[in-house]
Design a protein around this motif. Structure first.
Motif, PDB file in Angstrom:
ATOM      1  N   SER A   1       0.785  -1.231  -0.029  1.00 46.76           N
ATOM      2  CA  SER A   1       0.016  -0.117  -0.086  1.00 46.76           C
ATOM      3  C   SER A   1       0.948   1.098  -0.046  1.00 46.76           C
ATOM      4  N   PHE A   2       2.105   0.991   0.705  1.00 45.42           N
ATOM      5  CA  PHE A   2       2.975   2.308   0.801  1.00 45.42           C
ATOM      6  C   PHE A   2       3.424   2.570  -0.719  1.00 45.42           C
ATOM      7  N   VAL A   3       3.889   1.689  -1.399  1.00 41.60           N
ATOM      8  CA  VAL A   3       4.530   2.080  -2.822  1.00 41.60           C
ATOM      9  C   VAL A   3       3.227   2.189  -3.608  1.00 41.60           C
ATOM     10  N   GLN A   4       1.956   1.542  -3.462  1.00 45.23           N
ATOM     11  CA  GLN A   4       1.109   2.114  -4.314  1.00 45.23           C
ATOM     12  C   GLN A   4       0.734   3.507  -4.218  1.00 45.23           C
ATOM     13  N   PHE A   5       0.846   4.065  -3.065  1.00 50.75           N
ATOM     14  CA  PHE A   5       0.868   5.653  -2.686  1.00 50.75           C
ATOM     15  C   PHE A   5       1.773   6.351  -3.751  1.00 50.75           C
ATOM     16  N   VAL A   6       3.032   6.062  -3.717  1.00 50.93           N
ATOM     17  CA  VAL A   6       3.861   6.410  -4.471  1.00 50.93           C
ATOM     18  C   VAL A   6       3.694   6.562  -6.060  1.00 50.93           C
ATOM     19  N   ALA A   7       3.201   5.344  -6.267  1.00 49.66           N
ATOM     20  CA  ALA A   7       2.770   5.194  -7.774  1.00 49.66           C
ATOM     21  C   ALA A   7       1.495   6.004  -8.103  1.00 49.66           C
ATOM     22  N   GLU A   8       0.512   6.198  -7.079  1.00 50.40           N
ATOM     23  CA  GLU A   8      -0.683   6.966  -7.395  1.00 50.40           C
ATOM     24  C   GLU A   8      -0.207   8.336  -7.641  1.00 50.40           C
ATOM     25  N   GLN A   9       0.551   8.821  -6.681  1.00 48.07           N
ATOM     26  CA  GLN A   9       1.058  10.313  -6.723  1.00 48.07           C
ATOM     27  C   GLN A   9       1.724  10.452  -8.175  1.00 48.07           C
ATOM     28  N   GLU A  10       2.414   9.453  -8.772  1.00 46.39           N
ATOM     29  CA  GLU A  10       3.044   9.629  -9.918  1.00 46.39           C
ATOM     30  C   GLU A  10       2.165   9.379 -10.951  1.00 46.39           C
ATOM     31  N   TRP A  11       0.906   9.016 -11.008  1.00 49.21           N
ATOM     32  CA  TRP A  11      -0.139   8.948 -11.990  1.00 49.21           C
ATOM     33  C   TRP A  11      -0.353  10.071 -12.464  1.00 49.21           C
ATOM     34  N   GLU A  12      -0.898  11.026 -11.868  1.00 52.71           N
ATOM     35  CA  GLU A  12      -1.228  12.261 -11.962  1.00 52.71           C
ATOM     36  C   GLU A  12      -1.499  13.275 -10.654  1.00 52.71           C
ATOM     37  N   PRO A  13      -1.393  14.592 -10.834  1.00 54.41           N
ATOM     38  CA  PRO A  13      -1.225  15.312  -9.730  1.00 54.41           C
ATOM     39  C   PRO A  13      -2.259  15.365  -8.812  1.00 54.41           C
ATOM     40  N   ASN A  14      -2.063  15.464  -7.482  1.00 58.15           N
ATOM     41  CA  ASN A  14      -2.997  15.273  -6.539  1.00 58.15           C
ATOM     42  C   ASN A  14      -4.044  14.251  -6.667  1.00 58.15           C
ATOM     43  N   TYR A  15      -3.459  13.113  -7.065  1.00 59.26           N
ATOM     44  CA  TYR A  15      -4.224  11.797  -6.997  1.00 59.26           C
ATOM     45  C   TYR A  15      -4.884  11.410  -5.817  1.00 59.26           C
ATOM     46  N   PRO A  16      -6.193  11.343  -5.731  1.00 62.50           N
ATOM     47  CA  PRO A  16      -7.071  11.244  -4.317  1.00 62.50           C
ATOM     48  C   PRO A  16      -6.655   9.830  -3.615  1.00 62.50           C
TER      49      PRO A  16
END
Length: 769
Positions: A446-461
């Motif tokens: 879940s931690f690395v998922q968060f890193v990947a989400e934030q690199e998907w688009e700005p301010n990913y929810p």
């Protein structure tokens, strides 16, 4: 972290040591809480020079009977004993037995009778009486065909050996079995079938489907803890050869590489497959039109798909005539990995646009954070749930019938695909024991998922990762919260405990405590050390410190072993300035203060009423004291000041004339969880400055701390944790001067529910179409 020299104590024995732990200071070394280093696992957190692990290879023939919703299988397991131990029996996992009639899963789950009960609720309370679940063992024989003695204990099967399996030896045996596939919409579960009533077709997600070897390791022997439903799977690595026989119009998505594509795909599909390997965007291997045609014209025969997989810890597959299939090649450090998606037409509009692109993005981010993705394929299958296996995972995300979808559905789908594809790294490659420590699987991922989400688009929810998102859980009723280091089956509030809190903790470590450079190197080192091995929490904790030179025992102790929360309050602020000794300045200040301190309201009230005092009426009564000013500056005062100035050094004179303000800020640790203090000062001119003090500021007095901030500008406000980095649960006590923040409550309106994974028809896109 000082290396331990005390007696061995298992991680999962937290309850037995809770009182001893509570009596320790928050900055005492973990020592006895960690496993003793040895030749298998070093004090640095790396595998030891005599590290070993077992190997289990499988050859499986399996048939999917669509008419009966049944799996029929025959497998041969070759088990290699790489341990130094002699084994007299083997343990095999029969995970489907959690759904058997006599399963303890039904008995250990609490239930109660509600005021109003649906048919489904009553069905669950009755234990699904019309469903006959569980593995049905038909035959178990050795390599010569002789029956082997075995006993089944709920979800575990012990095979007793005729002669001990010595170190370095291997044994082969075969099992025939079948089981009835569960209706996932009705019964839940990681795998099962999803029936589409409108076209009378089914999507099968076949997981935990074959008898699997349990782990035998150096720190606990056999991992044969029963599977009740929450604690997932501990499995050894091995190679697989699997023949999957399905209706001949089905498309099969599977762990491993397809060996007979020319026998199961059309010429057009083969051509598209080759094209997809070098395409910049996903290429449809099976088109929407082809899938819709198969739905309407069901074939009668069967077809066998053959897959091989090397060095994997599990195997899963999905099968349906409804599948649309797209793929594209992804460059991972010079190696092409096929990112692929399989989905029914009901997911069209979301999956064709996003799924495979998300798979590719996930592989790139995780490969940077851990190790380069080692497998040849990574697959995302739409199945209205979320679950992971080597090279393949099952995810949700369907638009509304009109093709529109809500933002929640879109980002939920992207997030679950990242999460489940990310599980290839944790725990499919970095192979932790999910049956014991869910957080090592779900939390790290879940931690690395968060890193990947934030690199998907700005301010990913992102749901999990930002410190503020875990606050409501951490400040909750402590009787309903367990430490992260709780065994998987005993966790309360599973998602927050095993996913959200550890993901948040690691994000705080990265962004606030250690910094990205130190954290990323240590995290990657752990991943490299334990890829294709079996790490424990001890190995993770030690490696993170070993590779960073940051003592984190206080952090593990607070975040992982306790249920304390973060609440750092500003208790008081004292404002000081240097005494200038200049009588013209200091006496004026004294005069003003004396006037303020001696003030009371009666003289003003007398004046308002026109009352004259006796002295006002009779001025002749005035004497020396009526005109005396004790703060008047005279020649002696100025002479003394001149002498004082002459005695000062150049530096002392600069300090005296610098106009410095000294703010003594007193902090209180109300939550019990020690953390760095981050405080923002707002100056009178509107500018701001942030000061940060390491968590070690609490090491001697764990509940209070005092720190002085010096500035030439006056400070009008202090705020603790201004960027919400530490998961502080009470923002009202973070301000000086105090500031009240209103609490909010919502007007609740009941909405009609939609099937899991499908967007509601009433969504932002449909309303603005």
């Amino acid at each position: 972290m000082k290396r331990i020299f005390t007696a061995f104590l298992a991680f999962f024995a937290f309850a037995a040591t809770a009182q001893e732990y509570q009596n320790q200071g928050k900055f005492e070394q973990l020592d006895y809480m960690l496993r003793s280093p040895n030749v298998y696992r070093t004090a640095s957190g790396a595998p030891g020079h005599m590290y070993w692990q077992q190997k289990a290879d499988y050859k499986i023939d399996v048939t999917l009977d669509e008419g009966k919703n049944q799996i029929i299988g025959s497998e041969t397991i070759t088990y290699t004993n790489n341990s130094p131990d002699e084994l007299t029996y083997l343990w095999v996992q029969l995970d489907q037995n959690m759904r058997a009639k006599n399963s303890m899963s039904y008995d250990v789950d609490e239930n109660s009778v509600p005021d109003r009960a649906s048919e489904g609720q009553i069905d669950r309370m009755m234990g699904y009486p019309d469903y006959d679940g569980g593995h049905k063992i038909q035959k178990l024989v050795d390599a010569e065909g002789n029956d082997m003695k075995y006993i089944i204990n709920n979800t575990m099967m012990r095979i007793d050996l005729e002669k001990p399996l010595k170190a370095g030896e291997e044994i082969s045996f075969s099992i025939d079995w079948f089981y009835n596939i569960n209706d996932r919409a009705r019964m839940g579960g990681r795998g099962g079938f999803d029936y589409f009533e409108e076209d009378e077709n089914t999507v099968f997600t076949i997981t935990q489907w074959f008898p699997r070897m349990a782990v035998y390791n150096d720190f606990e022997g056999w991992q044969n803890k029963q599977f009740i439903g929450s604690g997932e799977f501990a499995l050894p690595f091995g190679d697989y050869e699997v023949n999957i026989t399905v209706p001949d119009d089905h498309i099969v998505a599977s762990t491993g590489e397809l060996q007979n594509a020319d026998a199961v795909l059309t010429a057009d599909q083969l051509e598209r497959w080759e094209k997809s390997k070098t395409a910049d965007d996903p290429v449809l291997i099976v088109t929407k039109k082809e899938a819709e045609k198969a739905e309407k014209n069901k074939a009668k025969g069967t077809k066998t798909w053959t897959y091989h997989a090397e060095n994997v810890r599990d195997f899963a597959f999905g099968s349906s005539r409804k599948f649309i299939w797209d793929a594209m090649g992804v460059d991972i450090e010079g190696k092409t990995v096929m990112a692929m998606s399989y989905y029914p037409k009901e997911a069209w509009g979301l999956w064709d646009k996003y799924s495979t692109k998300v798979v590719a993005h996930t592989l790139e981010v995780y490969s940077r954070m851990t190790i380069p993705y080692p497998y040849p394929v990574a697959i995302s299958v739409e199945a209205a749930n979320g679950m992971e296996y080597p090279m393949i995972c099952f995810n949700y995300g369907r638009p509304a019938p009109d093709g529109t979808y809500s933002a929640r559905t879109k980002y939920g789908m992207i997030g679950v695909i990242i999460h489940e594809v990310g599980h290839n790294f944790f725990p499919m490659i970095v192979n932790s024991d999910e049956r014991q420590w869910t957080w090592m699987d779900e939390g790290l991922n879940s931690f690395v998922q968060f890193v990947a989400e934030q690199e998907w688009e700005p301010n990913y929810p992102s749901r999990r990762g930002p410190a503020g998102n875990i606050v409501s859980y951490m400040k909750g009723d402590k009787s309903n919260i367990r430490p992260i280091m709780t065994n998987s089956e005993n966790i309360i509030q599973f998602g927050n405990n095993a996913y959200g809190k550890p993901a948040t903790a690691l994000n705080i470590l990265r962004e606030t405590v250690m910094g990205r450079e130190l954290f990323d190197k240590a995290f990657k080192t752990f991943s490299e050390r334990w890829a294709f091995k079996h790490p424990t929490p001890t190995d993770f904790f030690r490696t993170m410190e070993d590779a960073s030179a940051v003592d984190l025992d206080w952090f593990w102790r607070g975040w992982f072993y306790s249920v304390n929360h973060v609440d750092i309050a500003i208790e008081d602020v004292e404002w000081y300035k240097l005494h200038s000794q200049n009588p013209d300045v200091e006496n004026k200040i004294k005069s003003e203060r004396a006037e303020e301190e001696s003030y009371h309201v009666t003289p003003d009230k007398n004046k308002e009423e026109g009352i004259k005092t006796v002295v006002e009426k009779h001025p002749e009564l005035k004497d020396f004291y009526n005109s005396y000013d004790p703060y008047e500056v005279d020649g002696d005062d100025r002479k003394a000041y001149k002498t004082f100035r002459a005695s000062l050094t150049e530096k002392e004179e600069a300090l005296l004339d610098g106009g410095y303000n000294f703010y003594e800020v007193q902090y209180e640790n109300k939550g019990g969880l020690v953390m760095p203090i981050i405080i923002e000062a707002t100056y009178s001119d509107g500018s701001k400055e942030t000061f940060k003090y390491p968590a070690e500021i609490w090491r001697k007095r764990e509940n209070t701390a005092t720190k002085v901030i010096i500035s030439q500008k006056e400070i009008v406000q202090f705020q603790v944790d201004p960027k919400r980095e530490t998961a502080d649960v009470d923002e009202e006590n973070n301000y000086w001067p105090p500031r009240n923040i209103p609490n909010k409550f919502e007007l609740y309106q009941r909405r009609n529910s939609t099937p899991r994974g499908q967007s509601p028809a009433d969504n932002e896109m449909s309303r603005n179409k």
